[in-house]
Design an enzyme around this catalytic site. Sequence first.
Site, mmCIF file in Angstrom:
data_model
loop_
_atom_site.group_PDB
_atom_site.id
_atom_site.type_symbol
_atom_site.label_atom_id
_atom_site.label_comp_id
_atom_site.label_asym_id
_atom_site.label_seq_id
_atom_site.Cartn_x
_atom_site.Cartn_y
_atom_site.Cartn_z
ATOM 1 N N GLN A 17 34.950 41.058 41.433
ATOM 2 C CA GLN A 17 35.249 42.447 41.779
ATOM 3 C C GLN A 17 35.948 43.129 40.606
ATOM 4 O O GLN A 17 36.319 42.503 39.617
ATOM 5 C CB GLN A 17 36.139 42.517 43.011
ATOM 6 C CG GLN A 17 37.470 41.806 42.882
ATOM 7 C CD GLN A 17 38.273 41.779 44.179
ATOM 8 O OE1 GLN A 17 37.740 41.982 45.263
ATOM 9 N NE2 GLN A 17 39.568 41.542 44.063
ATOM 10 N N ILE A 19 37.227 45.038 37.397
ATOM 11 C CA ILE A 19 36.845 45.064 35.987
ATOM 12 C C ILE A 19 35.896 43.920 35.643
ATOM 13 O O ILE A 19 34.886 44.120 34.962
ATOM 14 C CB ILE A 19 38.109 45.006 35.094
ATOM 15 C CG1 ILE A 19 38.889 46.327 35.204
ATOM 16 C CG2 ILE A 19 37.736 44.731 33.647
ATOM 17 C CD1 ILE A 19 40.241 46.299 34.519
ATOM 18 N N TYR A 145 54.733 40.530 34.351
ATOM 19 C CA TYR A 145 53.371 40.989 34.048
ATOM 20 C C TYR A 145 53.313 41.533 32.621
ATOM 21 O O TYR A 145 52.415 41.189 31.848
ATOM 22 C CB TYR A 145 52.950 42.063 35.044
ATOM 23 C CG TYR A 145 51.558 42.606 34.795
ATOM 24 C CD1 TYR A 145 50.432 41.840 35.062
ATOM 25 C CD2 TYR A 145 51.367 43.899 34.304
ATOM 26 C CE1 TYR A 145 49.156 42.337 34.841
ATOM 27 C CE2 TYR A 145 50.095 44.405 34.072
ATOM 28 C CZ TYR A 145 49.000 43.617 34.347
ATOM 29 O OH TYR A 145 47.726 44.120 34.121
ATOM 30 N N SER A 182 41.690 45.098 43.902
ATOM 31 C CA SER A 182 43.022 44.572 43.617
ATOM 32 C C SER A 182 44.069 45.682 43.675
ATOM 33 O O SER A 182 45.153 45.502 44.244
ATOM 34 C CB SER A 182 43.036 43.907 42.239
ATOM 35 O OG SER A 182 44.347 43.551 41.855
ATOM 36 N N ARG A 208 51.049 58.817 36.960
ATOM 37 C CA ARG A 208 51.511 58.218 35.707
ATOM 38 C C ARG A 208 50.404 58.149 34.657
ATOM 39 O O ARG A 208 50.642 57.723 33.527
ATOM 40 C CB ARG A 208 52.107 56.838 35.960
ATOM 41 C CG ARG A 208 51.110 55.749 36.242
ATOM 42 C CD ARG A 208 51.794 54.413 36.484
ATOM 43 N NE ARG A 208 50.821 53.323 36.503
ATOM 44 C CZ ARG A 208 51.137 52.056 36.705
ATOM 45 N NH1 ARG A 208 52.393 51.709 36.909
ATOM 46 N NH2 ARG A 208 50.208 51.122 36.703
#
Length: 248
Positions: A17, A19, A145, A182, A208
């Site tokens: 799924q 990218i 991350y 996601s 953003r």
Amino acid sequence: MAGRLNGKVAVVTAAAQGIGRAIAEAYVREGATVWATDIAVDKLAGLSGATVRKLDVLSDEAVAALARETGPIDILCNAAGFVHHGTVLECDDKAWDFSFDINVKSMHRTIKAFLPGMLAKGGGAIVNIASGAGSVRGIPNRYVYGATKAAVIGLTKAVAADFIRKGVRANAICPGTIESPSLDDRISTLASTSGQSVDAVRQAFIDRQPIGRLGKPEEIAAMAVYLAGDEAAYTTGQIFLVDGGFAL
């Protein structure tokens, strides 16, 4: 222009799924022989034109077995990843270790497994999915991350430098916020834990992005096609922002 990857063999991780899937589909359209892999093999259904395989990128043995099955390849695209939310105070050792395992060490595993075949063929292209978060700027609540995605940049540049005279190129793509299942899951989780509406959380992600919208997986795939193909033969060790101005 079609057929930019004719005759090339590609492996794509996290192709079920988002990218990863968009990249696998784009590689197929451009003529590559594609091995589309994911831990959720059932979600690979419907990916026409590709050979699908279950792959746990956290397993040395599974990655090595896939490399034996595919034989030498021309393109490796590492799209597997996980987004941990929180500051250093919300990041325990388990979260730290898991984030680095899936976001960084998985790329170490696949590159180590597939690079010998590329060298035997006289060259190849490695495309790693990094992120605008951590790689080029810091953002709130993405402590580990961001650290992992900065590490991806270092890993990519190191591989590029080590094998630049061997015909192997390595580059990284830094996406902004991209529409994907996601992201939908993360929005739902944030909404439930913060008391905000799903629409409000989604709008915060949009706000953003200086361009005023979320990105599309196909927009990342377009860059992944370019970096995998011969058009990018003089390009290695670089990061490519496809981020709607996020890093401005």
